[in-house]
Write a protein that holds these residues in place. Structure first.
Motif, PDB file in Angstrom:
ATOM      1  N   TRP A 122       0.816  -1.216   0.000  1.00 25.31           N
ATOM      2  CA  TRP A 122       0.000   0.000   0.000  1.00 25.31           C
ATOM      3  C   TRP A 122       0.848   1.265   0.000  1.00 25.31           C
ATOM      4  N   ILE A 123       2.018   1.205   0.587  1.00 28.06           N
ATOM      5  CA  ILE A 123       2.927   2.350   0.479  1.00 28.06           C
ATOM      6  C   ILE A 123       3.465   2.422  -0.947  1.00 28.06           C
ATOM      7  N   ALA A 124       3.890   1.278  -1.486  1.00 32.18           N
ATOM      8  CA  ALA A 124       4.417   1.241  -2.850  1.00 32.18           C
ATOM      9  C   ALA A 124       3.375   1.679  -3.866  1.00 32.18           C
ATOM     10  N   GLY A 125       2.116   1.290  -3.645  1.00 27.95           N
ATOM     11  CA  GLY A 125       1.042   1.616  -4.583  1.00 27.95           C
ATOM     12  C   GLY A 125       0.484   3.013  -4.432  1.00 27.95           C
TER      13      GLY A 125
ATOM     14  N   TRP B  82      -8.315   8.149  -6.817  1.00 27.89           N
ATOM     15  CA  TRP B  82      -8.589   6.713  -7.051  1.00 27.89           C
ATOM     16  C   TRP B  82      -7.524   5.804  -6.439  1.00 27.89           C
ATOM     17  N   MET B  83      -6.454   6.397  -5.908  1.00 27.69           N
ATOM     18  CA  MET B  83      -5.474   5.591  -5.167  1.00 27.69           C
ATOM     19  C   MET B  83      -6.124   4.954  -3.928  1.00 27.69           C
TER      20      MET B  83
ATOM     21  N   LEU C 153      -3.788  -5.922  -4.458  1.00 31.04           N
ATOM     22  CA  LEU C 153      -4.235  -4.697  -5.127  1.00 31.04           C
ATOM     23  C   LEU C 153      -3.196  -3.593  -4.994  1.00 31.04           C
ATOM     24  N   GLY C 154      -2.558  -3.511  -3.829  1.00 28.94           N
ATOM     25  CA  GLY C 154      -1.516  -2.506  -3.633  1.00 28.94           C
ATOM     26  C   GLY C 154      -0.372  -2.700  -4.608  1.00 28.94           C
ATOM     27  N   ALA C 155       0.032  -3.950  -4.827  1.00 30.37           N
ATOM     28  CA  ALA C 155       1.103  -4.240  -5.784  1.00 30.37           C
ATOM     29  C   ALA C 155       0.675  -3.878  -7.205  1.00 30.37           C
ATOM     30  N   ILE C 156      -0.575  -4.177  -7.549  1.00 31.00           N
ATOM     31  CA  ILE C 156      -1.091  -3.820  -8.879  1.00 31.00           C
ATOM     32  C   ILE C 156      -1.104  -2.308  -9.064  1.00 31.00           C
ATOM     33  N   TRP C 157      -1.535  -1.599  -8.036  1.00 27.72           N
ATOM     34  CA  TRP C 157      -1.551  -0.123  -8.075  1.00 27.72           C
ATOM     35  C   TRP C 157      -0.125   0.430  -8.252  1.00 27.72           C
ATOM     36  N   ALA C 158       0.846  -0.226  -7.608  1.00 28.12           N
ATOM     37  CA  ALA C 158       2.238   0.223  -7.726  1.00 28.12           C
ATOM     38  C   ALA C 158       2.721   0.126  -9.173  1.00 28.12           C
ATOM     39  N   VAL C 159       2.287  -0.920  -9.868  1.00 26.79           N
ATOM     40  CA  VAL C 159       2.679  -1.102 -11.272  1.00 26.79           C
ATOM     41  C   VAL C 159       1.921  -0.136 -12.174  1.00 26.79           C
ATOM     42  N   LEU C 160       0.603  -0.036 -11.978  1.00 26.53           N
ATOM     43  CA  LEU C 160      -0.234   0.752 -12.884  1.00 26.53           C
ATOM     44  C   LEU C 160      -0.060   2.256 -12.720  1.00 26.53           C
TER      45      LEU C 160
ATOM     46  N   ALA D 259       7.353  -4.599  -7.230  1.00 24.16           N
ATOM     47  CA  ALA D 259       6.090  -4.307  -6.545  1.00 24.16           C
ATOM     48  C   ALA D 259       5.634  -5.491  -5.693  1.00 24.16           C
ATOM     49  N   ILE D 260       5.697  -6.687  -6.271  1.00 25.14           N
ATOM     50  CA  ILE D 260       5.322  -7.886  -5.515  1.00 25.14           C
ATOM     51  C   ILE D 260       6.282  -8.089  -4.346  1.00 25.14           C
ATOM     52  N   GLY D 261       7.564  -7.802  -4.571  1.00 26.35           N
ATOM     53  CA  GLY D 261       8.574  -7.991  -3.527  1.00 26.35           C
ATOM     54  C   GLY D 261       8.352  -7.131  -2.306  1.00 26.35           C
ATOM     55  N   THR D 262       7.668  -5.981  -2.450  1.00 29.05           N
ATOM     56  CA  THR D 262       7.404  -5.122  -1.284  1.00 29.05           C
ATOM     57  C   THR D 262       6.494  -5.806  -0.276  1.00 29.05           C
ATOM     58  N   ALA D 263       5.742  -6.816  -0.734  1.00 22.13           N
ATOM     59  CA  ALA D 263       4.884  -7.556   0.208  1.00 22.13           C
ATOM     60  C   ALA D 263       5.731  -8.312   1.224  1.00 22.13           C
TER      61      ALA D 263
END
Length: 469
Positions: A87-90, A239-240, A267-274, A283-287
């Motif tokens: 969520w921080i990354a996204g 929309w974030m 969703l947070g990882a997807i938001w980070a990419v988009l 982005a996935i690694g931030t999890a």
């Protein structure tokens, strides 16, 4: 065949005294990890158990049972860690912080923090999820407004625990009710008589303190600087906030906590990419690893470099060791022996109320987990309530007050470890500002000794009517 006996008070005092001495000396004198103190404490209790006639295999099973009772807390801790990182990354958490700095006036910030965390916790049924999302955002806003962080943490926790105690979705609410053999909705209604006045008093206190700090310490130039830094670092758009809104709605619809929060992390990882232009694997690694950035602004780096499952591993170990320790104490009947020494004291609603809160608090201290407290306290105290014909709703209410509301006060309990780790404030620093907890405890004791909102079973009511006639 071995003769197994209960521990004596002298043995209990020695063992629990050693436990407290080890914990405090490791954390305050020798600067050693609390995990090691809890691990050593296992073997102190095991030695007592062997002395009492228990086999080692039985004691090891007690450790495993204690840990299994609280494994849900560990799972939630894991997924909340992942959620915070993505969520921080996204840009979800930075957006909440930005709009908080934009619209929340410093004078009402503490009241707004209390209310926002209350609503989030009430809707989702999780104090941990609330603190891990809205809580860290409010801490960042408070820092930006120049308000002392321990006070902000007190407002966050007061709101989070208020909603947690009243939400039918909350595991602690369901556990307190079910262990007391009370319908969940009946339990929530009984809590309202205590929580509403406690909440009003707490809101007044935070409003007064908010006006004091909001009118004196706010540096508007610093707020503008932080907002500009966030805009420069992240793509801040309304929309974030969609992942946060979606998770709140899903939890309010009684979807299971662990998969729901995990979906929020995805969703947070997807938001980070988009929206933040981050590489998918990063982005996935931030999890797992948490979010990491070097903006050159110390405050912003401290605020944003957090989260991830890896960052929760230390807290997870503390919780596992603490649950095992609590399982050993429950197996040996330590709290039952303690309460048996005070049975002659349990002759009135006031004394029973006070004793219930003390037992629940001690279960947090020595059981190291809110789950231990909410399981043991009703078991230990139910006989006293039934003897006095006091309705079990009072038992479930007092168990929640003593168990749920004090769990965050113990530095080595699951809640204390989690809250301190997420909020970045030590347990002893924020405890004086957990005003909802203190006000609720005071009101519960006052109700007990005055008879206010103390209900009795039909048998008691009938005997009183016959005595009048």
């Amino acid at each position: 065949m071995r003769n197994v006996r209960l521990p004596s008070m002298v043995e209990i005092i020695i063992v629990l005294g050693l436990f407290l001495a080890i914990v405090f000396s490791f954390t305050t004198v020798f600067d050693l990890p609390i995990q090691l103190a809890l691990f050593i404490s296992w073997f102190i209790v095991i030695i007592l158990g062997l002395r009492l006639g228990h086999r080692y295999e039985q004691l090891q099973d007690a450790i495993k049972k204690g840990i299994s009772n609280g494994l849900e807390a560990v799972l939630i801790l894991v997924v909340v860690g992942a959620l915070i990182g993505t969520w921080i990354a996204g840009g979800v958490v930075p957006t909440i912080i930005y709009y908080g700095l934009e619209f929340i006036h410093p004078s009402i910030f503490l009241l707004a923090t209390l209310m926002i965390c209350s609503i989030t916790s009430l809707a989702t049924g999780t104090s941990w999820g609330t603190v891990g999302t809205a809580g860290i955002a409010m801490m960042a806003i408070g820092e930006g407004l120049g308000i002392p962080l321990p006070i902000v943490a007190g407002a966050v926790l007061s709101g989070a625990y208020f909603g947690d105690k009243l939400s039918p979705l909350s595991d602690s609410t369901v556990l307190a009710a079910s262990m007391s053999k009370v319908d969940v909705i009946a339990h929530v209604r009984a809590m309202l008589y205590l929580d509403i006045p406690a909440y009003i008093i707490t809101a007044i206190l935070f409003t007064g303190v908010g006006f004091f700090y909001g009118g004196r310490n706010t540096e508007l130039e610093r707020v503008d600087f932080l907002k500009a830094a966030l805009l420069e670092t992240f793509n801040i758009q309304i929309w974030m906030l969609l992942p946060a809104l979606l998770i709140i709605v899903m939890l309010a619809m009684k979807k299971p906590s662990v998969p729901t929060i995990a979906a929020g992390a995805l969703l947070g990882a997807i938001w980070a990419v988009l929206f933040q232009g981050m590489d998918g694997s990063v982005a996935i690694g931030t999890a797992y690893h948490g979010f990491s950035i070097d903006t050159g602004i110390e405050f912003l780096d401290v605020l944003l470099n957090r989260g991830g499952i890896q960052g929760m591993l230390g807290a997870i170990v503390v919780i596992l060791f603490g649950l095992g320790f609590g399982g050993l104490l429950e197996h040996l009947g330590v709290l039952k022996v303690i309460i048996s020494k005070f049975e002659s004291f349990l002759t009135s609603a006031g004394n029973v109320t006070l004793s219930t809160i003390v037992v629940a608090f001690l279960a947090n201290v020595f059981g190291c987990a809110m789950y231990v407290s909410l399981i043991l306290t009703p078991k230990i105290m139910e006989k006293s309530y039934d003897t006095l014909h006091i309705d079990r709703r009072v038992l479930s209410r007092n168990s929640e007050v003593g168990g749920t509301l004090t769990s965050g006060m113990i530095p080595w309990s699951d809640n204390g470890i989690f809250m301190a780790a997420i909020l970045g404030v030590s347990t002893f620093a924020y405890v004086p500002f957990m005003w909802l907890s203190f006000v609720s405890i005071a009101l519960a004791i006052i109700y007990g000794y005055t008879g206010k909102y103390i209900w009795y079973t039909k048998r008691k009511a009938l005997s009183q009517k016959q005595a009048v006639n």
